[in-house]
Structures are given as structure tokens and as C-alpha cells.
Design an enzyme around this catalytic site. Structure first.
Site, PDB file in Angstrom:
ATOM      1  N   CYS A   1       0.984  -1.078  -0.019  1.00  0.00           N
ATOM      2  CA  CYS A   1      -0.069  -0.014  -0.169  1.00  0.00           C
ATOM      3  C   CYS A   1       1.105   1.339  -0.101  1.00  0.00           C
ATOM      4  CB  CYS A   1      -1.016   0.123   1.236  1.00  0.00           C
ATOM      5  SG  CYS A   1      -0.210   0.057   2.724  1.00  0.00           S
TER       6      CYS A   1
ATOM      7  N   HIS B   1      -4.549   5.903   7.921  1.00  0.00           N
ATOM      8  CA  HIS B   1      -3.194   5.954   8.441  1.00  0.00           C
ATOM      9  C   HIS B   1      -2.422   7.250   7.551  1.00  0.00           C
ATOM     10  CE1 HIS B   1      -1.880   3.693   4.905  1.00  0.00           C
ATOM     11  NE2 HIS B   1      -2.720   3.136   5.211  1.00  0.00           N
TER      12      HIS B   1
END
EC number: 2.7.1.197
Length: 649
Positions: A386, A563
Site C-alpha cells: 500500500c 493512516h
């Protein structure tokens, strides 16, 4: 290819929109003054009327040029974009909005290229001299160039478009552009269409007619309102329950994007949008309606404020008729339940949607695309990547690692990593569909799989099944020693992570019964708790919001994992995890059904969060546990499901 083309169009459209949107308040200022002080309007004032012409001929084009240049090269680009725009303004006798949208970026690109060439070549003490004189000298050349070439060219293009539009209107063909506008809007090109195309055309027309229908074509809330009201009264799916609130937000707030997902759920509603838009345009042409300036957002309140005296009936009948036609046709589609066979057949509806809107989705009962992977026998290193390598990829890797272990596939090593750190020798790379393009650039020789749901257990099961079918290859080729070595690497890595796992989730990290209107607000709530507990600096919250713009942190199965970006690692003070429960849900994903009830914020230094994420992943592998975690009012119960001891701080 379709996704790539769509992304390019969206980026270009967004760039055009970004030149107009920061200056929209000046457009509104000009529109109000135009309405108040010109003759035949509310309050004619000869002295104040002199203020209007300089705004449209000078201020607005220069602002657009400055904004366009600054988008490319900051303040220096903005300055050069402004002086380039002046050359075009003085070469013509028409408002140069299109010219500003060309001159601004041109100046920005040229000064950006110049700065890159002279970078690190200027002697100390001469920086200010070079910076100032470079803009002056380049600006002179660009101003002359725009005066003799760009200005006349844009004037010719504007006149051509004006003649083309006149022909279209004369032949009563203008309503047909609804076939282009409405599908493009659903693909989130609404701002590009409104501010990149219709606003310049409208301002060109308004200098002659004092109002323009182009300002109301895209911003008309009628068609979208009709869709939402029809969904509210006649839609049977659970996802339609929120359409009533969405209708209020869309009509009064002017947020048109809110109805796009409802159309994507039932693509046949696109016909209703087109019919409503065609009706609106026909009414505007017939009654000679229009607005005095661009509106943003496309709220009924903004539209009324920008309506010229004497045009209220024309504009309101246009909006109402478009709403009525859109609503009635959508109601008809719901009533006769067009495509019942498609609705009842899950695989068919997915195929139907993919044909109309070919967005690759993972989560079908069959994962035939996995079988297209070549040389399963050679796959020894699977990487789930990611953008930051700390959240969604960690969860996906944990699920896959668990299934790999249970099937005794000890020759395969599973890891997660940030996408910009992908090694070029990876065998198989798994990423979110929006990041696959970047992953292929980083690891061109690897095989790639795209997914949208990192918690899709069935996907990992199907992948492991294919890997398991080919495991005998290793026995036949006598590479047991390599298997043992890789197994030892897995064991050593696991022990190393355990030994370095200084973070343990406790009751202070659990926040139940939270509420947020949207995912931006939810991310801010999670980020605020991360800051309050000393895990991150305050700017990490902005990094979390920036990360969400890249690709949604929606994992699937009612869970989101926001995040920060990879660049925000310096804002992390120590590893921390915040578990927030939103019982009423927050829309996090790309479709209307992507509702998150559990939002887990992560800030990680090194790999200290891996064991915590692993425990969370194990718990979230069970849908019943997710359901209980979404409703429980006990912090101890949450901790018990996460397989950790209750630890008070």
C-alpha cells in the site's frame, strides 16, 4: 486502459477546475455587481457600473492566469502566468478567460523548466538577482508572444465556439449535450465541465446578453434531486435509506457528487438524469433563462442569488421540470423493476455494471482472474503493498500469512511494504486497484493482482488454493533446503517482530459510540486521539487526510484503516493504534454500501505495530465478531476479541 484514460481525464478536468474554483468568490462579486448596477437591472448606478468592466476584462483573467501558473510552479509561476495573460488581454476586445487558462499554465511550465536547468548553478549571492531578472526577461518574451499569437488564436477559437453554439441553438440541438454532460458528471467530471467549459462560454455570452444559460446547465440540482427522491420512496435496498438526507444536502447544499453513487448502483437511472437534463435545457432555451454568473456550489440558494430580475420564472420552471421528469422516469424504472433478472442474479449485475462502468471489482464468488497468473510454481515471495506499508497491506499480509501457514506452504514468504519500496525481484504483488499502476512501474517484472477489499478472506483462500495445487513442484525439483531456509526466515522475522513489539493496545486506545457525518470528520476524530495520546504530531492528521485522497483506506467488511502517507513518518513520535467504533456508520468506500463501523487509526514506527495489526486481523476474520464489535458498549469486550489482556493506563 479505460481506467487510465478516465483517470487522465479526471486529472485534467480537476486541473482546469482548480484554476477557476479559488477565484469563484470574485466571479460571484462580479455577478452581483453586474445585477445591481447595470441598466435595466435592480438599481442602475452609472458611477458604480464603471467598476464592472475592468473586473471581467482584467481582474478575472489575470487571477485565472496567476492561479494556473502557481499550480505549476508556485508564486514564480503565478507571476509569469499573470504577465503572459496581459499580452492576450491587450490583443483582443473580449474577456480572455480561456486565454488565462492557457497563458497561466504556459508561464508556469516555462519558469519551472528554467528553474530546473539553473538549479545548483547560481553562485552564492546572485540568487535574488537571477530570480527577479529571469521572470522579467522571460515575461517580456511571453507577453509579446501571447500578444501576437496566443491572443488572436484564442479569440478565433472563442468566435468559432460562439458560432457553433449559435448553430446548435438555432437548430434546437442544445438539449442533446445532456448525453455528454450527465455521464461525465457521474464520473466526477462535474467541476471540470462547469468551470472548465461552461463558465468561460457563459462569460463570453454574458457580455452581450447580460445572462447565460451555460451557468445553469451543469449546476442545475433538478435531475439529481429527482433521482434521490425516487430512491427514497421507491428504492427497496438498504442503501437507499439515506437518500432522503442526501436530497436535502444536494438541493440546499449544492453537493451534486452525493447522488453519483446512487446512479452507479442502478445504472439505468442514467437515462433519468439525461431526460431531466434535456428537459431543463429545453426550458432554458424556450423561456430564455440563465444566470448572471457562475455558481458554486450548485445550490438552489446560489442559483436564486445569481438570477437576474425577470428570469426567476424561467429558471425555476427549468429546475422544477427537470426534477419532475427525472423523478417520474426513475419511479417508472423502480416500479416496473426493469432488469429483474439482473437484480436477482448477483453475478449478472456485476457483469452488467462492469460493462457499463468497467471498474475491476474483487469479491465475486469466483476468482477466475487468479487462474490467469502464470508460473504459480515460481512464486516464492508475495508482497502486499500500500502507499505507506503500515495499514491495509499489513492486515492483508496477516490474513494471507495465516492461510499460507495453515496449508503448510512453507516455501512462500509473505510480507507487506510501502509501494515506493517495492523490490524489482518480487514474484507476486497485491495492491489496491488504484495503486496497481504505480506498483507495475516499481516492479515491472512481477505479476500483479488488484483488489478493493483487503479483508476479503475468500480472495486469499482462492489464491492459496492455487498455490497449494502447485506445491508438489518443489518436491520434484529437490529444493527442500530452500524451503527450510525460507521457513527459517519466516520464523526469524516473526520472532524479531515479537521482540521489537513495544506497543500493546489497552483500554485507553478504545473509543466507543463515536459519531461522524463523513469520513473526513471520522479521520479527524481518530487523528485527534492519536495526537492527544502523544503518538503523533498534529500535522499527521493532515497526512491522514492526504492519504485518503490517494485511495480509500476502506478495507471492506465494515472496517476502515486510516493512516498517514509515507512522507509523514517524521510526524510519528511513537507507535500507536486507536480503535474507534461508529455505531451509526460512516461512508468510507467508493460505493454507497461501503459503510465503516470500525475505524482503526494507525501510526507506526518500524514494525512495532505488526503484532497488534495481526491480532486485530485475526479478530476481524470473523463477521460475527465484527458485528459484535460494531455494537458493543464494553471496552473489555473489545479487548477480549482482539486477543489482548486488559491493560489500564
Amino acid at each position: 486502459m479505460f481506467r487510465l484514460i478516465t483517470l487522465k481525464i479526471q486529472n485534467f478536468g480537476q486541473f482546469l477546475s482548480n484554476m477557476i474554483m479559488p477565484n469563484i468568490s470574485i466571479f460571484i462579486t462580479w455577478g452581483i455587481m453586474n445585477s445591481l448596477f447595470l441598466s435595466l437591472d435592480w438599481q442602475y448606478n452609472k458611477i458604480f457600473a464603471q467598476l464592472i468592466s475592468p473586473i471581467i476584462f482584467y481582474l478575472l483573467p489575470i487571477l485565472i492566469g496567476y492561479t494556473g501558473g502557481s499550480l505549476i510552479a508556485g508564486q514564480r509561476g503565478g507571476l509569469l502566468g499573470s504577465i503572459t495573460t496581459i499580452g492576450m488581454i491587450t490583443s483582443t476586445d473580449m474577456p480572455m478567460f480561456l486565454g488565462g487558462m492557457v497563458a497561466g499554465p504556459l508561464g508556469g511550465w516555462i519558469i519551472k523548466g528554467f528553474d530546473q536547468i539553473i538549479k545548483n548553478r547560481i553562485k552564492s549571492g546572485f540568487e535574488m538577482l537571477v530570480n527577479n531578472f529571469s521572470i522579467a526577461i522571460i515575461g517580456i518574451f511571453l507577453t509579446i508572444f501571447s500578444f501576437f499569437f496566443i491572443g488572436p488564436f484564442i479569440e478565433g477559437v472563442s468566435k468559432f465556439l460562439g458560432c457553433l453554439i449559435k448553430i446548435i441553438i438555432d437548430f434546437n440541438l442544445l438539449p442533446l449535450i445532456a448525453f455528454i454532460i450527465e455521464p461525465a458528471k457521474v464520473f466526477f467530471l462535474n467541476n471540470a465541465i462547469n468551470h472548465g467549459i461552461f463558465s468561460p462560454l457563459g462569460i463570453q455570452e454574458i457580455s452581450e446578453n447580460k445572462s447565460s444559460l451555460f451557468f445553469l446547465i451543469e449546476s442545475n440540482p433538478g435531475p439529481g434531486l429527482g433521482i434521490l427522491i425516487a430512491c427514497f420512496f421507491f428504492g427497496k435496498e438498504k442503501s437507499y435509506k439515506s437518500s432522503g438526507t442526501a436530497a436535502i444536502v444536494q438541493f440546499l447544499g449544492g453537493i451534486h457528487e452525493i447522488y453519483f453513487s446512487y446512479v452507479l448502483i442502478k445504472p439505468i437511472l442514467m437515462i433519468s438524469l439525461i431526460l431531466g437534463s434535456m428537459t431543463s435545457i429545453f426550458m432554458l432555451v424556450f423561456f430564455k433563462g440563465g444566470l448572471i454568473a457562475a455558481v458554486s456550489p450548485g445550490s438552489i440558494l446560489s442559483i436564486l442569488a445569481m438570477t437576474k430580475k425577470g428570469l426567476y420564472f424561467a429558471n425555476l420552471i427549468s429546475i422544477f421540470s427537470s426534477f419532475l421528469i427525472s423523478f417520474l422516469s426513475a419511479m417508472l424504472f423502480f416500479k416496473i423493476n426493469l432488469g429483474q433478472k439482473i437484480k436477482n442474479d448477483k453475478s449478472s449485475i456485476q457483469l452488467f455494471k462492469n460493462n457499463l462502468f468497467p471498474i475491476k471489482k474483487i469479491g465475486d464468488e469466483k476468482y477466475d482472474f487468479i487462474k490467469k497468473i502464470k508460473n504459480f510454481q515460481k512464486i516464492k515471495n508475495i508482497i502486499i503493498a500500500c502507499d505507506a506499508g503500515m495499514g491495509s497491506s499489513a492486515m492483508g499480509a496477516s490474513i494471507l500469512r495465516k492461510k499460507i501457514k495453515s496449508n503448510n506452504l512453507t516455501h512462500i514468504y509473505v510480507s507487506n511494504i510501502a509501494i515506493n519500496l517495492l523490490p524489482k525481484n518480487a514474484d507476486l504483488v497485491i495492491t489496491h486497484e488504484k495503486l496497481t499502476y504505480l506498483a507495475k512501474k516499481r516492479a515491472p517484472d512481477a505479476q500483479h493482482i488488484s483488489l478493493t477489499n483487503f479483508l476479503d478472506s475468500n480472495f486469499y483462500t482462492s489464491l492459496v488454493k492455487q498455490l497449494d495445487l502447485n506445491k508438489d513442484f518443489f518436491k520434484k525439483n529437490n529444493i527442500q533446503d530452500k524451503k527450510d531456509r525460507i521457513t527459517q526466515i519466516n520464523i526469524d522475522s516473526h520472532k524479531e517482530i515479537q521482540s521489537k513489539c513495544f506497543f500493546q493496545i489497552s483500554d485507553k486506545n478504545i473509543f466507543l459510540n463515536q459519531y461522524a457525518e463523513n469520513k473526513k470528520e471520522a479521520i479527524k476524530i481518530v487523528g485527534k486521539h492519536l495526537v492527544a495520546q502523544g503518538y503523533v504530531k498534529k500535522d499527521y492528521i493532515d497526512a491522514m487526510l492526504d492519504r485518503e485522497k490517494i485511495a480509500s483506506t476502506w478495507l471492506g467488511e465494515s472496517v476502515a484503516l486510516p493512516h498517514g502517507t509515507i512522507k509523514s513518518k517524521d510526524s510519528i513520535l511513537k507507535t500507536g493504534v486507536i480503535f474507534c467504533q461508529f455505531p451509526k456508520g460512516v461512508h468510507f468506500g467508493e460505493t454507497i454500501d461501503d459503510i465503516a463501523y470500525l475505524v482503526i487509526g494507525i501510526a507506526a514506527k518500524n514494525n512495532e505495530h505488526i503484532m497488534v495489526v495481526s491480532n486485530i486481523t485475526n479478530a476481524l476474520d470473523d463477521k460475527d465478531v465484527i458485528s459484535k464489535l460494531s455494537k458493543t458498549k464494553s471496552v473489555k469486550e473489545v479487548l477480549s476479541y482482539l486477543n489482548v489482556n486488559v491493560k489500564k493506563n
